[in-house]
Structure formats: C-alpha cells, structure tokens
Design an enzyme around this catalytic site. Sequence first.
Site, short mmCIF file in Angstrom:
data_model
loop_
_atom_site.label_atom_id
_atom_site.label_comp_id
_atom_site.label_asym_id
_atom_site.label_seq_id
_atom_site.Cartn_x
_atom_site.Cartn_y
_atom_site.Cartn_z
N HIS A 56 -20.73 9.46 -10.41
CA HIS A 56 -20.56 10.89 -10.73
C HIS A 56 -20.41 11.07 -12.23
CE1 HIS A 56 -16.36 9.57 -10.49
NE2 HIS A 56 -15.95 10.72 -10.99
N HIS A 58 -18.16 12.26 -14.45
CA HIS A 58 -16.96 12.26 -15.30
C HIS A 58 -17.05 11.18 -16.39
CE1 HIS A 58 -14.49 14.49 -12.00
NE2 HIS A 58 -15.16 15.32 -12.79
N ASP A 60 -15.08 9.10 -17.75
CA ASP A 60 -14.55 7.73 -17.56
C ASP A 60 -15.47 6.88 -16.68
OD1 ASP A 60 -13.60 9.54 -15.46
OD2 ASP A 60 -12.31 7.91 -14.75
N HIS A 61 -16.59 7.47 -16.21
CA HIS A 61 -17.55 6.72 -15.40
C HIS A 61 -18.90 6.56 -16.10
CE1 HIS A 61 -14.98 6.91 -11.71
NE2 HIS A 61 -14.44 7.84 -12.46
N HIS A 110 -15.03 15.30 -4.68
CA HIS A 110 -14.45 15.12 -6.01
C HIS A 110 -15.32 15.84 -7.04
CE1 HIS A 110 -12.34 13.07 -9.27
NE2 HIS A 110 -13.47 12.59 -9.72
N ASP A 129 -14.80 7.82 -7.21
CA ASP A 129 -13.53 8.54 -7.04
C ASP A 129 -13.50 9.34 -5.73
OD1 ASP A 129 -12.92 7.56 -9.53
OD2 ASP A 129 -12.90 9.50 -10.56
N HIS A 167 -10.43 3.32 -9.49
CA HIS A 167 -9.13 3.44 -10.17
C HIS A 167 -8.05 2.62 -9.46
CE1 HIS A 167 -10.05 6.72 -13.04
NE2 HIS A 167 -10.90 7.13 -12.09
FE FE Z 1 -12.48 8.58 -12.51
ZN ZN Z 2 -13.89 11.27 -11.50
#
Ligand code: FE
Ligand code: ZN
Length: 255
Positions: A56, A58, A60-61, A110, A129, A167
């Site tokens: 996805h 975001h 942090d990915h 998410h 996530d 995570h």
């Molecule tokens: Fe994340």
């Molecule tokens: Zn995420």
Amino acid sequence: MSLIIERIPAFTDNYFWLFHQPGERAALVVDPGDAAPVEAALARHNLDLAGMLVTHHHADHIGGIGALLRGRDIPVYGPASIAQVTQPVAEGDSLNLAGTRFNVMAVPGHTLNHIAFFAPVEPLIFCGDTLFAGGCGRLFEGTPQQMWQSLSRIAALPAETRVYCAHEYTESNLRFACAVEPDNTALQNRAKAVHQLRLSGEATVPSTLAEELATNPFLRAGNDAVRQAAMEHAGQSLADTAEVFRVIRQWKDQF
Ligand code: FE
Ligand code: ZN
C-alpha cells in the site's frame, strides 16, 4: 524448496521482508520504506535485489523505492495507484517470484488499494498493515465492512500460513486483546510469551494464522465472548459480525 526470508527492522517498529531461494542471490523485498537498511541486508547476506513488492501507499512502505531503483533496472509490483510501481498487480493476479507462486489479494480497509501477496506452496502471506500479529491495521480509508471482509478472506487461508505483517505491534495488540477476552487461555499464554520475547528484544513476527485465529480479536468477531464484550462496550445488541468488528476496532482506537 522453501524460501529463505530475512527480517529487516526499520524505523521504530517496521519490518521489511527480504526473500530468496536457498543458494540463489536474486532476492525481492517487501514494503521497502527506507533504502539504507535494505542495502545493508543485501550486503550482509550477499544478495542482489531483483524486485520489490509493495502492499500500500504509506510512506513507511514505499519510501525507499526511489533510492533502491537507482542503478537497478528491476520491477516494482504493487497497486496501480502508486507512482513508483512498474508492474501493477490486482486481485486474482498470479506472480512467479524467486521461484515461488504468489497470488495477489485485494484487502481494502487500512487503505482502499491495499493488497496482500499469498504464496500457497509455502504457505505464507505478506499482508502489510491489514492483519497484524494480535491485531489489525487502522481504518484510514476503508469501511469496517471492507476490512472485515478482507480479514475474513485471510482467515480462510490454511491455518499453517505464516503471517508476515509489516509492524512489531504484537505486545500492545495483545494487551488490548486481553481486555476484550480476559478468559481466553490461548491468548493469556501468547501474551506472556510475547512479553518475554520483547523483554529480550526478540521479534514476534511472523506468527501463524492458527495463532491469530485463536487469539486475535479482529479475526474472532464471530466468537461469542468477543461479541459479548463488544456489546457490553457499545451498550447495545450487535447482530451482525461486521458490526462486532466495527465496535472492537473503534474500541482499540481509544484504548
Ligand atoms: Fe505501516
Ligand atoms: Zn500503513
């Protein structure tokens, strides 16, 4: 032969997953939110980056994709809505990566375009996530109904499926789970075991789907004890399982 999967810890609680066939140097990374820890893992294990998978959009990915592409002509598999993706994939697509078949699953909730990569012969799932060890992702874009549907599809995979989420949230997830289901013995035991692992700085991911089915309240909305706890929390009767899920997701957000 089964895949070798390296865990790459990043930021404060992210895991990127680097996988390859035994004896092969070509490796693929899942959700590379940062390039430096991926480069370090490639060097440490003497691997060549052959591709990237993203679940996805975001940061942090996906934050490391640009730097990892520099000097490399390699595919990036993921949702079509992500600009850095070179090979858009969607529900029903099947990929052969590191000698292993992966089925792409749409798992909105998410985010709306969230996907997961399921390898039936392992079996394992890279679920980003969506499903966490002991919990699930927050609903930033999707509805509770969408997330419940996504989690239900994951729950229907073989119980021995290893769950590679993105995570290390397990300990706090299980603290919430214990508030929902104080009488679940499997949950109490898992919470204790996870607490010990975290005290010694060890990772709690991957888990197995069997463990999640026994202890993760977000997969257990159809269970009587979870439904009862949700109804008490909401102060109303809840007939629909997706409604039970909605209440415990909201409850967790305020926990
Ligand atoms: Fe994340
Ligand atoms: Zn995420």
